[in-house]
Design a protein around this motif. Structure first.
Motif, short mmCIF file in Angstrom:
data_model
loop_
_atom_site.label_atom_id
_atom_site.label_comp_id
_atom_site.label_asym_id
_atom_site.label_seq_id
_atom_site.Cartn_x
_atom_site.Cartn_y
_atom_site.Cartn_z
N ASP A 3 11.74 30.03 4.34
CA ASP A 3 10.50 29.65 5.01
C ASP A 3 9.33 30.15 4.14
O ASP A 3 9.51 31.06 3.33
N ASP A 5 5.36 30.28 5.35
CA ASP A 5 4.36 31.04 6.10
C ASP A 5 4.99 32.23 6.82
O ASP A 5 5.90 32.07 7.64
N ASP A 171 10.68 34.26 9.50
CA ASP A 171 9.89 35.37 10.04
C ASP A 171 9.62 35.23 11.53
O ASP A 171 9.11 36.17 12.13
MG MG Z 1 7.19 31.20 9.15
#
Ligand code: MG
Ligand code: XBP
Length: 244
Positions: A3, A5, A171
């Motif tokens: 991922d 961001d 995240d």
């Molecule tokens: Mg993310």
């Protein structure tokens, strides 16, 4: 499978949020998103959807919010792309080392993000070199954003890989759900915005990638891997072995 961001880069609070606020300002709108409010808004994936949800909360008619969100998002994308090009968005500590280690081990890297390729490609290029990624899939290439698994499925297809052969690193809870729905194992590396989210079902949860100055703290370790204080290739291998 990575991922962007919040995972490769800490881009939300001092990146996208700042760019949204500049777009509001340039459009002579009074709206500004402070850090706390932006944290709430992150529950809605995708920048344009986030804007639409925000205007929807303020009871703006659909046609108006569609037009305004589209216009603001286009400008926000330009602003954020410039920030990425100027080097204002940094990699999370420890990420560079992990990517080097994965490359040395001959692991091909894939990216699956809700963000659009317009800024994702220049950002990855500036920080790591775009050619290091064998496949990059952005939110603008799939019909539905995470938690829908489309972005992961398309990245797997482009890599020519089966879901059972690649772990995801995420995240957020939305990202974890997307990875799992695509059948991928998932390691979560939390950040300040996502720390309190529900990561049940994750294969490993850490509070950072870990580097010599800031060792990672293990937040959940269902397979009792007892990893070193950093996310390394060996730990990712053990996650795959333990979960099959
Ligand atoms: Mg993310
Ligand atoms: C990240 C996002 C993105 C960014 C903004 O989700 O939701 O939308 O906030 O990028 P994830 P765009 O990390 O789960 O992929 O404005 O290009 O949508």
């Amino acid at each position: 499978m990575l991922d962007v961001d919040g995972t490769l880069v800490d881009s939300e609070r001092d990146g996208h949020r700042v760019a949204f606020n500049r777009a509001f300002e340039e459009a002579d709108l009074p709206d500004r998103w402070d850090e706390e409010r932006y944290g709430e808004l992150l529950k809605v994936p995708g920048g344009k959807r986030r804007l639409k949800a925000y205007f929807g909360q303020r009871k703006m008619p659909e046609a108006e919010s569609e037009e305004l969100a589209g216009r603001l998002h286009t400008r926000k994308t330009d602003i954020f792309t410039e920030m990425a090009r100027r080097g204002e968005i940094e990699a999370r500590p420890g990420v560079g080392g992990l990517l080097d280690e994965l490359e040395e081990a001959g692991v091909r890297l894939g990216v699956a993000t809700t963000g659009s390729r317009t800024w994702v490609d220049p950002l990855l290029d500036r920080l790591f070199g775009l050619e290091r990624f064998a496949a990059v899939v952005g939110g603008d290439e799939v019909p539905e954003p995470k938690p829908d698994p489309s972005v992961y499925r398309l990245a797997l297809e482009r890599l020519g890989l089966d879901a059972s052969s690649a772990p995801a690193i995420e995240d957020s809870a939305i990202g974890l759900q997307a990875a799992q729905a695509a059948g991928l194992r998932c390691v979560v590396v939390v950040n300040d915005y996502t720390r309190e989210q529900d990561f049940r079902g994750a294969d490993l949860v850490l509070d950072g990638f870990g580097d010599p100055n800031t060792p990672a703290v293990v937040l959940a370790d269902p397979y009792r891997l007892d990893p070193p204080r950093r996310l390394d290739v060996e730990t990712l291998r053990r996650v795959m072995d333990a979960s099959t």
